[in-house]
Design a protein around this motif. Structure first.
Motif, short mmCIF file in Angstrom:
data_model
loop_
_atom_site.label_atom_id
_atom_site.label_comp_id
_atom_site.label_asym_id
_atom_site.label_seq_id
_atom_site.Cartn_x
_atom_site.Cartn_y
_atom_site.Cartn_z
N LYS A 143 0.62 11.19 -2.18
CA LYS A 143 1.27 10.02 -2.75
C LYS A 143 0.53 8.74 -2.35
O LYS A 143 0.20 8.53 -1.18
N LEU A 144 0.27 7.91 -3.34
CA LEU A 144 -0.25 6.57 -3.14
C LEU A 144 0.89 5.60 -3.39
O LEU A 144 1.64 5.75 -4.36
N LYS A 145 1.04 4.63 -2.51
CA LYS A 145 2.03 3.57 -2.70
C LYS A 145 1.34 2.24 -2.47
O LYS A 145 0.67 2.04 -1.45
N VAL A 146 1.50 1.33 -3.42
CA VAL A 146 0.99 -0.04 -3.30
C VAL A 146 2.20 -0.96 -3.39
O VAL A 146 2.95 -0.90 -4.36
N LEU A 147 2.39 -1.79 -2.39
CA LEU A 147 3.50 -2.74 -2.36
C LEU A 147 2.91 -4.15 -2.31
O LEU A 147 2.10 -4.46 -1.43
N VAL A 148 3.31 -4.99 -3.26
CA VAL A 148 2.82 -6.37 -3.33
C VAL A 148 4.02 -7.31 -3.25
O VAL A 148 4.96 -7.18 -4.03
#
Length: 114
Positions: A10-15
Motif C-alpha cells: 500500500k502507498l499512501k500520500v497525505l497532503v
C-alpha cells in the motif's frame, strides 16, 4: 482501500495544503520493470487530501513534490507525508524552492544515480 494482494504494497500520500495550494502537485514514477505513474494535485486551499494505491513491492519509486511558483508551502501551514508498505518514507513541511524527491522501494540499482 483494503489490504493489497500478492506482491503489492500500500502507498499512501497525505497532503495538508496551505493557503495557495493551487501551485502544489506530486508525482510517483516507477524506475523498475512494472510501469506505475501516479499524480496528485493541484489542491484547494487549506484542505487535507489523501491518495491510496496498491503498487508492486519489487519496484523502485521516485516521489516528487512540486510547486509551480517554486516557493513550497507557506511556513507553518502545509505538509505532506508518503507511506509505503506501512513505513513512513517522507514527512516534510515543503518550504523548499526546489522540487523534493524521495526514492523508496527496491532501489539498490538506482541509489548511485540520485
Amino acid at each position: 482501500t483494503g489490504p493489497c494482494t500478492n506482491d503489492n504494497a500500500k502507498l499512501k500520500v497525505l497532503v495538508v495544503s496551505d493557503s495557495s495550494s493551487g501551485e502544489t502537485s506530486w508525482s510517483l514514477q516507477s524506475l523498475g520493470e512494472s510501469l506505475v505513474d501516479l499524480y496528485g494535485g493541484p489542491y484547494g486551499s487549506n484542505v487535507i487530501q489523501s491518495a491510496h494505491a496498491c503498487i508492486p513491492k519489487s519496484n523502485c519509486y521516485r516521489f516528487t513534490m512540486s510547486d509551480s511558483e517554486q516557493d513550497g508551502f507557506y511556513p507553518g501551514e502545509g505538509s505532506y507525508e508518503v507511506e509505503f508498505d506501512g513505513s513512513l518514507k517522507r514527512f516534510s513541511n515543503f518550504t523548499s524552492i526546489q522540487d523534493e524527491e524521495t526514492l523508496f522501494g527496491d532501489c539498490a540499482d538506482y541509489e548511485d544515480n540520485y
